[in-house]
Design a protein around this motif. Sequence first.
Motif, PDB file in Angstrom:
ATOM      1  N   GLU A 129       0.783  -1.230   0.000  1.00  0.00           N
ATOM      2  CA  GLU A 129       0.000   0.000   0.000  1.00  0.00           C
ATOM      3  C   GLU A 129       0.820   1.289   0.000  1.00  0.00           C
ATOM      4  OE1 GLU A 129       0.442  -1.601   4.086  1.00  0.00           O
ATOM      5  OE2 GLU A 129      -0.701  -2.424   2.450  1.00  0.00           O
ATOM      6  N   ALA A 130       2.050   1.275   0.476  1.00  0.00           N
ATOM      7  CA  ALA A 130       2.857   2.504   0.488  1.00  0.00           C
ATOM      8  C   ALA A 130       3.264   2.861  -0.940  1.00  0.00           C
ATOM      9  CB  ALA A 130       4.096   2.309   1.359  1.00  0.00           C
ATOM     10  N   PRO A 131       3.516   4.137  -1.204  1.00  0.00           N
ATOM     11  CA  PRO A 131       4.053   4.486  -2.524  1.00  0.00           C
ATOM     12  C   PRO A 131       5.304   3.647  -2.804  1.00  0.00           C
ATOM     13  CG  PRO A 131       3.513   6.463  -1.284  1.00  0.00           C
ATOM     14  CD  PRO A 131       3.365   5.301  -0.338  1.00  0.00           C
ATOM     15  N   VAL A 132       5.445   3.201  -4.033  1.00  0.00           N
ATOM     16  CA  VAL A 132       6.499   2.240  -4.376  1.00  0.00           C
ATOM     17  C   VAL A 132       7.895   2.719  -3.961  1.00  0.00           C
ATOM     18  CG1 VAL A 132       7.606   0.986  -6.267  1.00  0.00           C
ATOM     19  CG2 VAL A 132       5.126   1.155  -6.188  1.00  0.00           C
ATOM     20  N   PRO A 133       8.301   3.969  -4.249  1.00  0.00           N
ATOM     21  CA  PRO A 133       9.659   4.368  -3.834  1.00  0.00           C
ATOM     22  C   PRO A 133       9.845   4.320  -2.315  1.00  0.00           C
ATOM     23  CG  PRO A 133       8.762   5.955  -5.401  1.00  0.00           C
ATOM     24  CD  PRO A 133       7.643   5.026  -5.022  1.00  0.00           C
ATOM     25  N   VAL A 134       8.815   4.689  -1.582  1.00  0.00           N
ATOM     26  CA  VAL A 134       8.881   4.662  -0.112  1.00  0.00           C
ATOM     27  C   VAL A 134       8.971   3.218   0.370  1.00  0.00           C
ATOM     28  CG1 VAL A 134       7.609   5.201   2.015  1.00  0.00           C
ATOM     29  CG2 VAL A 134       7.655   6.853   0.114  1.00  0.00           C
ATOM     30  N   ALA A 135       8.123   2.357  -0.164  1.00  0.00           N
ATOM     31  CA  ALA A 135       8.133   0.944   0.239  1.00  0.00           C
ATOM     32  C   ALA A 135       9.466   0.281  -0.099  1.00  0.00           C
ATOM     33  CB  ALA A 135       6.979   0.203  -0.432  1.00  0.00           C
ATOM     34  N   LEU A 136      10.018   0.624  -1.262  1.00  0.00           N
ATOM     35  CA  LEU A 136      11.313   0.044  -1.663  1.00  0.00           C
ATOM     36  C   LEU A 136      12.394   0.452  -0.676  1.00  0.00           C
ATOM     37  CD1 LEU A 136      13.105  -1.506  -3.656  1.00  0.00           C
ATOM     38  CD2 LEU A 136      13.317   0.631  -4.971  1.00  0.00           C
ATOM     39  N   HIS A 137      12.450   1.714  -0.330  1.00  0.00           N
ATOM     40  CA  HIS A 137      13.474   2.183   0.608  1.00  0.00           C
ATOM     41  C   HIS A 137      13.285   1.530   1.981  1.00  0.00           C
ATOM     42  CE1 HIS A 137      16.035   4.822   2.979  1.00  0.00           C
ATOM     43  NE2 HIS A 137      16.610   5.173   1.831  1.00  0.00           N
ATOM     44  N   ARG A 138      12.040   1.484   2.449  1.00  0.00           N
ATOM     45  CA  ARG A 138      11.767   0.855   3.751  1.00  0.00           C
ATOM     46  C   ARG A 138      12.156  -0.622   3.730  1.00  0.00           C
ATOM     47  NH1 ARG A 138       5.633   2.939   4.719  1.00  0.00           N
ATOM     48  NH2 ARG A 138       6.097   5.056   5.408  1.00  0.00           N
ATOM     49  N   TYR A 139      11.842  -1.299   2.632  1.00  0.00           N
ATOM     50  CA  TYR A 139      12.179  -2.714   2.516  1.00  0.00           C
ATOM     51  C   TYR A 139      13.689  -2.902   2.632  1.00  0.00           C
ATOM     52  CZ  TYR A 139      13.488  -7.095   0.375  1.00  0.00           C
ATOM     53  OH  TYR A 139      14.098  -8.298   0.130  1.00  0.00           O
ATOM     54  N   VAL A 140      14.441  -2.153   1.828  1.00  0.00           N
ATOM     55  CA  VAL A 140      15.898  -2.322   1.837  1.00  0.00           C
ATOM     56  C   VAL A 140      16.471  -1.963   3.201  1.00  0.00           C
ATOM     57  CG1 VAL A 140      18.087  -1.586   0.808  1.00  0.00           C
ATOM     58  CG2 VAL A 140      16.087  -1.975  -0.657  1.00  0.00           C
ATOM     59  N   GLU A 141      15.994  -0.869   3.780  1.00  0.00           N
ATOM     60  CA  GLU A 141      16.500  -0.452   5.088  1.00  0.00           C
ATOM     61  C   GLU A 141      16.226  -1.515   6.154  1.00  0.00           C
ATOM     62  OE1 GLU A 141      16.207   3.360   8.129  1.00  0.00           O
ATOM     63  OE2 GLU A 141      15.408   3.547   6.102  1.00  0.00           O
ATOM     64  N   GLY A 142      15.115  -2.220   6.031  1.00  0.00           N
ATOM     65  CA  GLY A 142      14.786  -3.263   6.993  1.00  0.00           C
ATOM     66  C   GLY A 142      15.445  -4.600   6.712  1.00  0.00           C
ATOM     67  N   ILE A 143      15.615  -4.928   5.433  1.00  0.00           N
ATOM     68  CA  ILE A 143      16.118  -6.267   5.095  1.00  0.00           C
ATOM     69  C   ILE A 143      17.637  -6.368   5.244  1.00  0.00           C
ATOM     70  CG2 ILE A 143      16.524  -6.133   2.590  1.00  0.00           C
ATOM     71  CD1 ILE A 143      14.527  -8.882   4.437  1.00  0.00           C
ATOM     72  N   VAL A 144      18.348  -5.248   5.138  1.00  0.00           N
ATOM     73  CA  VAL A 144      19.812  -5.292   5.308  1.00  0.00           C
ATOM     74  C   VAL A 144      20.187  -5.817   6.690  1.00  0.00           C
ATOM     75  CG1 VAL A 144      21.875  -3.822   5.523  1.00  0.00           C
ATOM     76  CG2 VAL A 144      20.432  -3.669   3.479  1.00  0.00           C
ATOM     77  N   PRO A 145      19.636  -5.270   7.792  1.00  0.00           N
ATOM     78  CA  PRO A 145      20.001  -5.845   9.091  1.00  0.00           C
ATOM     79  C   PRO A 145      19.517  -7.278   9.276  1.00  0.00           C
ATOM     80  CG  PRO A 145      18.528  -3.946   9.370  1.00  0.00           C
ATOM     81  CD  PRO A 145      18.824  -4.072   7.926  1.00  0.00           C
ATOM     82  N   VAL A 146      18.382  -7.627   8.683  1.00  0.00           N
ATOM     83  CA  VAL A 146      17.908  -9.016   8.771  1.00  0.00           C
ATOM     84  C   VAL A 146      18.916  -9.937   8.086  1.00  0.00           C
ATOM     85  CG1 VAL A 146      16.121 -10.628   7.974  1.00  0.00           C
ATOM     86  CG2 VAL A 146      15.467  -8.458   9.042  1.00  0.00           C
ATOM     87  N   SER A 147      19.391  -9.538   6.926  1.00  0.00           N
ATOM     88  CA  SER A 147      20.381 -10.346   6.198  1.00  0.00           C
ATOM     89  C   SER A 147      21.670 -10.493   6.997  1.00  0.00           C
ATOM     90  CB  SER A 147      20.695  -9.714   4.847  1.00  0.00           C
ATOM     91  OG  SER A 147      19.557  -9.721   4.029  1.00  0.00           O
ATOM     92  N   ARG A 148      22.033  -9.438   7.700  1.00  0.00           N
ATOM     93  CA  ARG A 148      23.255  -9.488   8.506  1.00  0.00           C
ATOM     94  C   ARG A 148      23.069 -10.361   9.745  1.00  0.00           C
ATOM     95  NH1 ARG A 148      24.641  -3.023   8.053  1.00  0.00           N
ATOM     96  NH2 ARG A 148      25.563  -3.137   5.948  1.00  0.00           N
ATOM     97  N   GLN A 149      21.916 -10.265  10.386  1.00  0.00           N
ATOM     98  CA  GLN A 149      21.684 -11.039  11.612  1.00  0.00           C
ATOM     99  C   GLN A 149      21.414 -12.506  11.334  1.00  0.00           C
ATOM    100  OE1 GLN A 149      18.439  -9.111  13.614  1.00  0.00           O
ATOM    101  NE2 GLN A 149      19.799  -7.809  14.799  1.00  0.00           N
ATOM    102  N   TRP A 150      20.811 -12.798  10.201  1.00  0.00           N
ATOM    103  CA  TRP A 150      20.407 -14.165   9.884  1.00  0.00           C
ATOM    104  C   TRP A 150      21.021 -14.586   8.547  1.00  0.00           C
ATOM    105  CZ3 TRP A 150      18.403 -15.909  14.149  1.00  0.00           C
ATOM    106  CH2 TRP A 150      17.707 -15.046  14.986  1.00  0.00           C
ATOM    107  N   PRO A 151      22.343 -14.787   8.495  1.00  0.00           N
ATOM    108  CA  PRO A 151      23.010 -15.073   7.215  1.00  0.00           C
ATOM    109  C   PRO A 151      22.923 -16.542   6.786  1.00  0.00           C
ATOM    110  CG  PRO A 151      24.636 -14.986   8.957  1.00  0.00           C
ATOM    111  CD  PRO A 151      23.299 -14.655   9.590  1.00  0.00           C
ATOM    112  N   VAL A 152      21.847 -17.207   7.127  1.00  0.00           N
ATOM    113  CA  VAL A 152      21.710 -18.630   6.806  1.00  0.00           C
ATOM    114  C   VAL A 152      21.379 -18.816   5.326  1.00  0.00           C
ATOM    115  CG1 VAL A 152      21.150 -19.424   9.108  1.00  0.00           C
ATOM    116  CG2 VAL A 152      19.331 -18.588   7.636  1.00  0.00           C
ATOM    117  N   ASP A 153      21.845 -19.903   4.787  1.00  0.00           N
ATOM    118  CA  ASP A 153      21.684 -20.224   3.370  1.00  0.00           C
ATOM    119  C   ASP A 153      20.275 -20.725   3.096  1.00  0.00           C
ATOM    120  OD1 ASP A 153      21.957 -21.088   0.746  1.00  0.00           O
ATOM    121  OD2 ASP A 153      23.249 -22.786   1.253  1.00  0.00           O
ATOM    122  N   MET A 154      19.548 -19.972   2.286  1.00  0.00           N
ATOM    123  CA  MET A 154      18.172 -20.354   1.966  1.00  0.00           C
ATOM    124  C   MET A 154      18.133 -21.663   1.171  1.00  0.00           C
ATOM    125  SD  MET A 154      16.522 -18.139   3.587  1.00  0.00           S
ATOM    126  CE  MET A 154      14.829 -17.979   3.083  1.00  0.00           C
TER     127      MET A 154
END
Length: 181
Positions: free
Chosen positions: A75-100
């Motif tokens: 629902e958020a404007p696409v540029p806003v949602a994209l930035h929020r997604y990246v800002e949130g997923i970077v620390p998740v990727s760092r904290q949980w570096p398990v191989d999918m």
Amino acid sequence: MRADAARNLDLVLKTGARLLAEDPATSMSTIASTAGVDRRTLYRRFATREALLSAVFTAKLDAVDRVFEQARLDEAPVPVALHRYVEGIVPVSRQWPVDMHRMMRSEPTAYARAQEQSGRLNRFVERAVSDGLFRDDLPVEWIRALLDQVVATAAHRFTDLEPPEAADRVVEALLKGVGSH
């Protein structure tokens, strides 16, 4: 769960994620000692390394769900949602570096959940294409692969970048490219 038990569980899961990503054969004893908990405590909670790994996968998937919710991908404007997604997923990727891919082999339920999350992200990319944020002459799979790789690069290769700055760089690279205009 007591506060100290919750802290220990979180520490064990994050330590296990990091050590198992570095070496899938890491022993439970190594994980316990690195996390600063007694090995018996670890075994009471997780009888096997596979049980611990399953809990790590679940924790990572839960964290990704929270990122999706906070980014408001639908629902958020696409540029806003994209930035929020990246800002949130970077620390998740760092904290949980398990191989999918390892998850695919060992945890079919977690893998199905990861596939649902992937589909949701694909739908977001499709929305970004239809809103004109991304080019419509490229396959969605190509754009998604670029997104995933640029995020992984920001998260794991440029670990000194704070998540907001990493998001700025990822979004700018995706939207403007790297060529001189």
